[in-house]
Design a protein around this motif. Structure first.
Motif, mmCIF file in Angstrom:
data_model
loop_
_atom_site.group_PDB
_atom_site.id
_atom_site.type_symbol
_atom_site.label_atom_id
_atom_site.label_comp_id
_atom_site.label_asym_id
_atom_site.label_seq_id
_atom_site.Cartn_x
_atom_site.Cartn_y
_atom_site.Cartn_z
ATOM 1 N N HIS A 1 49.146 38.522 43.887
ATOM 2 C CA HIS A 1 48.620 39.887 43.904
ATOM 3 C C HIS A 1 48.889 40.588 45.230
ATOM 4 O O HIS A 1 49.086 41.805 45.263
ATOM 5 C CB HIS A 1 47.119 39.909 43.564
ATOM 6 N N ARG B 1 48.220 37.428 34.442
ATOM 7 C CA ARG B 1 47.273 36.813 35.388
ATOM 8 C C ARG B 1 47.346 37.521 36.744
ATOM 9 O O ARG B 1 46.318 37.844 37.350
ATOM 10 C CB ARG B 1 47.618 35.331 35.521
ATOM 11 N N THR B 2 48.575 37.788 37.195
ATOM 12 C CA THR B 2 48.775 38.507 38.452
ATOM 13 C C THR B 2 48.257 39.938 38.355
ATOM 14 O O THR B 2 47.637 40.458 39.286
ATOM 15 C CB THR B 2 50.264 38.513 38.823
ATOM 16 N N ASP C 1 44.444 39.903 38.595
ATOM 17 C CA ASP C 1 44.042 39.655 39.986
ATOM 18 C C ASP C 1 44.260 40.887 40.849
ATOM 19 O O ASP C 1 43.435 41.212 41.720
ATOM 20 C CB ASP C 1 44.824 38.471 40.560
ATOM 21 N N THR C 2 45.373 41.582 40.627
ATOM 22 C CA THR C 2 45.677 42.775 41.420
ATOM 23 C C THR C 2 44.669 43.880 41.142
ATOM 24 O O THR C 2 44.219 44.581 42.056
ATOM 25 C CB THR C 2 47.102 43.270 41.130
ATOM 26 N N ALA D 1 41.586 42.690 43.131
ATOM 27 C CA ALA D 1 41.735 42.624 44.590
ATOM 28 C C ALA D 1 42.211 43.934 45.198
ATOM 29 O O ALA D 1 41.845 44.263 46.338
ATOM 30 C CB ALA D 1 42.711 41.499 44.955
ATOM 31 N N SER E 1 42.972 33.944 36.007
ATOM 32 C CA SER E 1 42.671 32.982 37.064
ATOM 33 C C SER E 1 41.203 32.572 36.982
ATOM 34 O O SER E 1 40.310 33.383 36.728
ATOM 35 C CB SER E 1 42.980 33.583 38.438
ATOM 36 N N GLU F 1 44.206 32.843 44.427
ATOM 37 C CA GLU F 1 43.843 33.730 43.318
ATOM 38 C C GLU F 1 42.411 34.232 43.510
ATOM 39 O O GLU F 1 41.689 33.742 44.386
ATOM 40 C CB GLU F 1 44.002 33.006 41.986
ATOM 41 N N VAL F 2 42.002 35.200 42.688
ATOM 42 C CA VAL F 2 40.708 35.845 42.929
ATOM 43 C C VAL F 2 39.580 35.290 42.064
ATOM 44 O O VAL F 2 38.438 35.715 42.207
ATOM 45 C CB VAL F 2 40.806 37.377 42.729
ATOM 46 N N ALA G 1 39.374 35.484 38.614
ATOM 47 C CA ALA G 1 39.106 36.652 37.771
ATOM 48 C C ALA G 1 38.166 36.350 36.612
ATOM 49 O O ALA G 1 37.522 37.272 36.087
ATOM 50 C CB ALA G 1 40.432 37.214 37.238
#
Length: 285
Positions: free
Chosen positions: A80, A105-106, A109-110, A113, A129, A210-211, A213
């Motif tokens: 992200h 998934r990215t 997260d983006t 975040a 995530s 990762e966050v 999520a």
């Protein structure tokens, strides 16, 4: 009046933390970023890239770190953050993110975040995530992949590693390889095999940050469309349901005869769903 349309493709690399990302861009208008699945590369979007540019969007696709022509993993990293750095470099303050599997998934997260960077989400066959894989089918083939990695027979091990990837993420748990398009299977095999060879030295070299999520989906505040296939793993189906049930006003469409690679197996329906969503969430005037 619509934005001027150009089909010239820009291809270049941009610097990110301890590496670089290879990207391609075409068209003009509201920005749409295509994020590919794990072990693949930006070419999994060949069917959508020029099509979206022709519709009047600025379409950006790139190889994630550890994939395609981007840097091999050499330490801990965050997909992200890589995406945010790419957008900053390209002077894109905010974009619609269209991701499949790892790409979704990215994207999720983006959106959590870096919410200022995301205007809308299309999440195809989504990873999330912090949500564990529990499908016995996925667990079996993942274990077989790990066994192949430890095989002293290098070429044979790589081939088996890729074959188990295809069983999980192209065939899916409800089909034998013979029931899947030979052309699709071979295309994904070539892409995954190329990645395995090109980025082998990065295996285990770094951990993606990762966050988490799974516990933060309610924080997503942008229009969201979830797309998945009936023939995919139960893990992906449960991810899709978690997003739809938690993200405010998320929309959902399932494709009856597709597994994981919905943009390729159900191209016409996928494109129609994406086009309708983009029309409702972006301004081409």
């Amino acid at each position: 009046m619509t934005h001027a349309r150009t089909h010239a493709v820009t291809a270049a690399t941009v610097p990110v933390e301890a590496g670089e990302l290879f990207y391609e861009s075409a068209g003009g208008g509201p920005p749409v970023v295509l994020l590919h699945g794990g072990m693949l590369d930006l070419h999994m979007w060949d069917e959508q890239f020029s099509w979206l540019a022709a519709l009047g969007y600025r379409v950006i696709r790139y190889d994630a770190r550890g994939h395609g022509r981007s840097s091999t993993v050499a330490g801990d990293y965050a997909h992200h953050d890589d995406l945010r750095d790419l957008l900053i470099h390209l002077d894109v303050p905010c974009a619609t993110l269209v991701g499949l599997s790892l790409g979704a998934r990215t994207a999720v997260d983006t959106a959590i975040a870096h919410p200022e960077s995301v205007s809308a989400l299309v999440l195809a066959s989504p990873g999330v995530s912090g949500r564990p894989f529990t499908d016995p089918y996925v667990a079996h083939h993942t274990a077989q992949q790990m066994a192949a990695v430890g095989d002293p027979d290098g070429d044979g091990g790589a081939e088996r590693f890729v074959e188990h990837f295809l069983r999980m993420w192209v065939d899916g748990p409800y089909r034998e390889p013979s029931q899947v398009s030979l052309e699709l299977r071979e295309r994904m095999r070539v892409s995954a095999s190329t990645n395995v060879v090109r980025h082998a030295r990065g295996l285990g070299a770094g951990i993606p940050r990762e966050v988490g999520a799974a516990d933060r989906l309610a924080a997503i505040g942008v229009p969201t469309l979830v797309l998945d296939g009936e023939l995919d793993s139960s893990d992906i189906s449960s991810n899709a349901q978690a997003i739809v049930q938690t993200v405010p006003d998320a929309r959902h469409q399932r494709f009856a005869s597709a597994a994981h690679m919905v943009n390729l197996e159900s191209k016409e329906l996928f494109n129609l769903a994406v086009k309708s969503f983009l029309v409702s969430t972006t301004d081409l005037n």
